[in-house]
Design a protein around this motif. Sequence first.
Motif, PDB file in Angstrom:
ATOM      1  N   GLY A   1      65.624  45.635  51.337  1.00 56.09           N
ATOM      2  CA  GLY A   1      66.340  46.717  51.390  1.00 56.09           C
ATOM      3  C   GLY A   1      67.678  46.515  52.091  1.00 56.09           C
ATOM      4  O   GLY A   1      68.290  47.281  52.294  1.00 56.09           O
TER       5      GLY A   1
ATOM      6  N   LYS B   1      71.192  42.798  49.992  1.00 55.95           N
ATOM      7  CA  LYS B   1      71.473  41.226  49.722  1.00 55.95           C
ATOM      8  C   LYS B   1      72.426  41.254  48.371  1.00 55.95           C
ATOM      9  O   LYS B   1      73.330  40.335  48.263  1.00 55.95           O
ATOM     10  CB  LYS B   1      70.577  40.344  49.573  1.00 55.95           C
ATOM     11  N   THR B   2      72.109  42.514  47.489  1.00 55.34           N
ATOM     12  CA  THR B   2      72.961  42.306  46.093  1.00 55.34           C
ATOM     13  C   THR B   2      74.120  42.216  46.219  1.00 55.34           C
ATOM     14  O   THR B   2      75.058  41.373  45.439  1.00 55.34           O
ATOM     15  CB  THR B   2      72.327  43.233  45.248  1.00 55.34           C
TER      16      THR B   2
ATOM     17  N   ASP C   1      64.608  51.246  43.118  1.00 50.40           N
ATOM     18  CA  ASP C   1      65.376  51.880  44.015  1.00 50.40           C
ATOM     19  C   ASP C   1      65.523  53.542  43.808  1.00 50.40           C
ATOM     20  O   ASP C   1      66.463  53.765  43.113  1.00 50.40           O
ATOM     21  CB  ASP C   1      66.761  51.459  44.206  1.00 50.40           C
TER      22      ASP C   1
ATOM     23  N   GLN D   1      76.047  42.570  56.625  1.00 48.21           N
ATOM     24  CA  GLN D   1      76.566  42.407  55.464  1.00 48.21           C
ATOM     25  C   GLN D   1      78.107  41.698  55.566  1.00 48.21           C
ATOM     26  O   GLN D   1      78.303  40.653  54.742  1.00 48.21           O
ATOM     27  CB  GLN D   1      76.709  43.456  54.467  1.00 48.21           C
TER      28      GLN D   1
ATOM     29  N   ALA E   1      80.155  51.804  52.778  1.00 45.42           N
ATOM     30  CA  ALA E   1      80.660  50.497  53.633  1.00 45.42           C
ATOM     31  C   ALA E   1      79.763  49.662  53.658  1.00 45.42           C
ATOM     32  O   ALA E   1      78.621  49.737  54.035  1.00 45.42           O
ATOM     33  CB  ALA E   1      81.358  51.177  54.953  1.00 45.42           C
TER      34      ALA E   1
HETATM   35  P1  ADP Z   1      67.616  43.879  48.946  1.00 46.51           P
HETATM   36  O1  ADP Z   1      68.242  43.177  50.204  1.00 46.51           O
HETATM   37  O2  ADP Z   1      66.272  44.267  49.085  1.00 46.51           O
HETATM   38  O3  ADP Z   1      67.792  43.063  47.735  1.00 46.51           O
HETATM   39  P2  ADP Z   1      69.360  45.816  47.811  1.00 46.51           P
HETATM   40  O4  ADP Z   1      70.715  44.775  47.554  1.00 46.51           O
HETATM   41  O5  ADP Z   1      68.474  45.931  46.555  1.00 46.51           O
HETATM   42  O6  ADP Z   1      68.459  45.288  48.907  1.00 46.51           O
HETATM   43  O7  ADP Z   1      69.869  47.125  48.332  1.00 46.51           O
HETATM   44  C1  ADP Z   1      69.082  48.010  48.677  1.00 46.51           C
HETATM   45  C2  ADP Z   1      69.818  49.395  48.562  1.00 46.51           C
HETATM   46  O8  ADP Z   1      70.746  49.764  49.528  1.00 46.51           O
HETATM   47  C3  ADP Z   1      70.607  49.586  47.238  1.00 46.51           C
HETATM   48  O9  ADP Z   1      70.662  50.804  46.615  1.00 46.51           O
HETATM   49  C4  ADP Z   1      72.159  49.341  47.529  1.00 46.51           C
HETATM   50  O10 ADP Z   1      72.908  50.100  46.939  1.00 46.51           O
HETATM   51  C5  ADP Z   1      71.932  50.071  49.006  1.00 46.51           C
HETATM   52  N1  ADP Z   1      73.026  49.510  49.804  1.00 46.51           N
HETATM   53  C6  ADP Z   1      73.354  48.241  50.200  1.00 46.51           C
HETATM   54  N2  ADP Z   1      74.435  47.973  50.924  1.00 46.51           N
HETATM   55  C7  ADP Z   1      74.408  49.175  51.570  1.00 46.51           C
HETATM   56  C8  ADP Z   1      75.010  49.699  52.684  1.00 46.51           C
HETATM   57  N3  ADP Z   1      76.068  49.044  53.386  1.00 46.51           N
HETATM   58  N4  ADP Z   1      75.219  51.227  52.830  1.00 46.51           N
HETATM   59  C9  ADP Z   1      74.283  52.084  52.138  1.00 46.51           C
HETATM   60  N5  ADP Z   1      73.387  51.431  51.043  1.00 46.51           N
HETATM   61  C10 ADP Z   1      73.589  50.080  50.785  1.00 46.51           C
END
Ligand code: ADP
Length: 704
Positions: free
Chosen positions: A311, A314-315, A569, A285, A280
């Motif tokens: 981490g 943001k993606t 990751d 976010q 979630a």
């Molecule tokens: P960054 O902000 O550094 O770009 P990412 O978008 O790569 O971070 O996300 C880092 C990791 O956390 C990824 O494996 C993503 O799937 C996971 N992730 C993102 N949002 C959540 C969430 N709400 N709960 C658990 N894991 C998450």
Amino acid sequence: MASRASVSSVAPVDPGRASLTTLGGVGPALAQTLAKLGLREVQDLWFHLPLRYEDRTTVVAIGDLRPGDRAQVEGVVEFVERGFRFRPQLKVIVGDEAGRALLLRFFHFRKAQVDQLQKGTRLLCFGEVRQGPQGLEMVHPQYQRVEGDVPLVVEERLTPVYPTTEGLGPRRLASVIARALAHLPVDDRLELIPDDVGRPLGLASLRDALLYVHRPPPDVDLRQLEQGRHPAQQRLAFEELLTQHLTLRRMRAAVKKRSAPVLKSAGTLRERLLGSLPFALTKAQARVSAEVARDVARAHPMLRLVQGDVGSGKTVVAALAAVAAVESGYQVALMAPTELLAEQHLRNFRAWLEPLGLDVEWLAGKVQGRARKSALARVADGAAHVVVGTHALMQEGVAFARLGLVIVDEQHRFGVHQRLALRDKGAEGDSIPHQLVLTATPIPRTLAMSAYADLDVSSIDELPPGRTPVQTVAISSERRYDVMERIHAACMEGRQVYWVCTLIEESEQLNAQAAEVAHAELTAGLPDLAVGLIHGRMKPKEKQSVMDAFKQGELAVLVATTVIEVGVDVPNASLMVIENSERLGLAQLHQLRGRVGRGSIASTCVLLYQTPLSRLAKERLQVMRQTNDGFRIAEKDLELRGPGEVLGTRQTGQLQFRIADLARDGHLMPEVQRVAEAMMRDHPARCERLIARWVGDAARYVDA
Ligand code: ADP
Ligand code: MG
């Protein structure tokens, strides 16, 4: 005639806007030289600020000079030699009353000069002292002859040193500036921050501030002045920051007036994407995603920066924005600064969006031939919903059918123009795409307020649950065998390990070699463990298969160059060793460390360093040991490196301040913001005058 009188009382002539030739002693030739420094109007001279100050208020005994001093000495010429050793050279030895001698060395000189410097001539010299082969010397000191029996006259005040150009001596420039200062008005033709807005932070008036920095009084505190912390300097820095802020705000206002596609839909794709994720959204976010959704549903362009620590996730926020655009019938471009990072996004986006029936295309420098042709065709005819890529996205030949949203990751590595170039690929008449900028390096608040005043900022200030803070230790590389044992122990518990070889130079090849050496060393030292290798010289397919093997747990240890800095990751990796960590900056160390601590296992980061450590390196490692907080690290980074470095290419043309220094003056930003708001609301004409004064011609980028 009455009308004439009233006109002149309403709009008094502005002495600052007068041309330089109106000043006594400035003819067309001198005006031309001054123009080379960007000095065209009288006010340009008022704001041509000293770089530093020289102390010519005292004469130092030659015996008291130390190498590195900039000092004034007095002496009598004892010896002159005109020589030729590799190039013409004039050596003059002067001695003082105490019988100590100093060598003056000139490499450029005229005959008249030689004639002047006869034995027995009394000189007053100013210059930098350095250690020469035969003792202390000054190279090309400034000097003047003094009559033998007249008491010496020294300066009463510090001498300002101005930026100058060829053919314009320091004295001449200083005297022109002094003449210009005589025309400083006392009224609001100079003071553009009106009384009703309030004198910023109780700082000096602009007039007092200018007079002070150009002519510091005799009793000035030189240290304070040299650090730029005197209230007079702070007043000027304030106005410069204010002007830069106004410029960016004006730029934003201009963009916001344009139109943009309204990205508003039932949200079906959004619901389906959220439903397919194994997690979630965090509160942060969800909040940021809602801010973005609100922005893109408007008929004006979004300009939003999403910042969040490594981490923070943001993606997925970007992906949610993308599906909103697609559901409204528009295309999305996602640009990242490196191929590896772009590939990582491609993989995520394909995994998330293809099951929803979306087409995700790939455009990078390496995509050539048929693959490129087909991608370009699908982008052009609208079959592609999302295009992920590198700089290649901005190239000619890339045309979109209906580009509605531009997402740029790691914005600080791109220049503003690059972002605009991509944006303009979606321009249709007055309409431009929405822009979402992601940055992984948290930007200190003060810096964000200044550098990103053209963007709205959202912060993902919370990490997904289940992360354990990384413990960081610094260990001398002499103890690398202890570290190998630690690696072994971790792997025996089923954990995985990164071993990072850091940038030796800007050479991929040397880095690859260093990684190969480390790989051989670890393979030999840890014979029962599977050790893999990844570096930038490998083909994307090879890199991918190594990454996959590491992800699957087939490799226990991964030796890597800093290519893993972003986007990788593997939650089971709980130990990271960074070699030569003393060479890296804080931001990069923090990025790297963000690769561990992604699971629920306690993780460790080992910073290996070579002795001896510089003071700065020591301080950096100390910060890394003390905190995992990206924002604190960014503040510290700013303090240690300065804003230009922290922001990378972004500062080009924007953060070249004359007097302000964000690391030092960042505390002024909240007040800058307040004054800017008030002035934009109540005094728009004065805002324009401030911009003309401080930015001048460079204001053209405002139209970007
Ligand atoms: P960054 O902000 O550094 O770009 P990412 O978008 O790569 O971070 O996300 C880092 C990791 O956390 C990824 O494996 C993503 O799937 C996971 N992730 C993102 N949002 C959540 C969430 N709400 N709960 C658990 N894991 C998450
Ligand atoms: Mg990321």
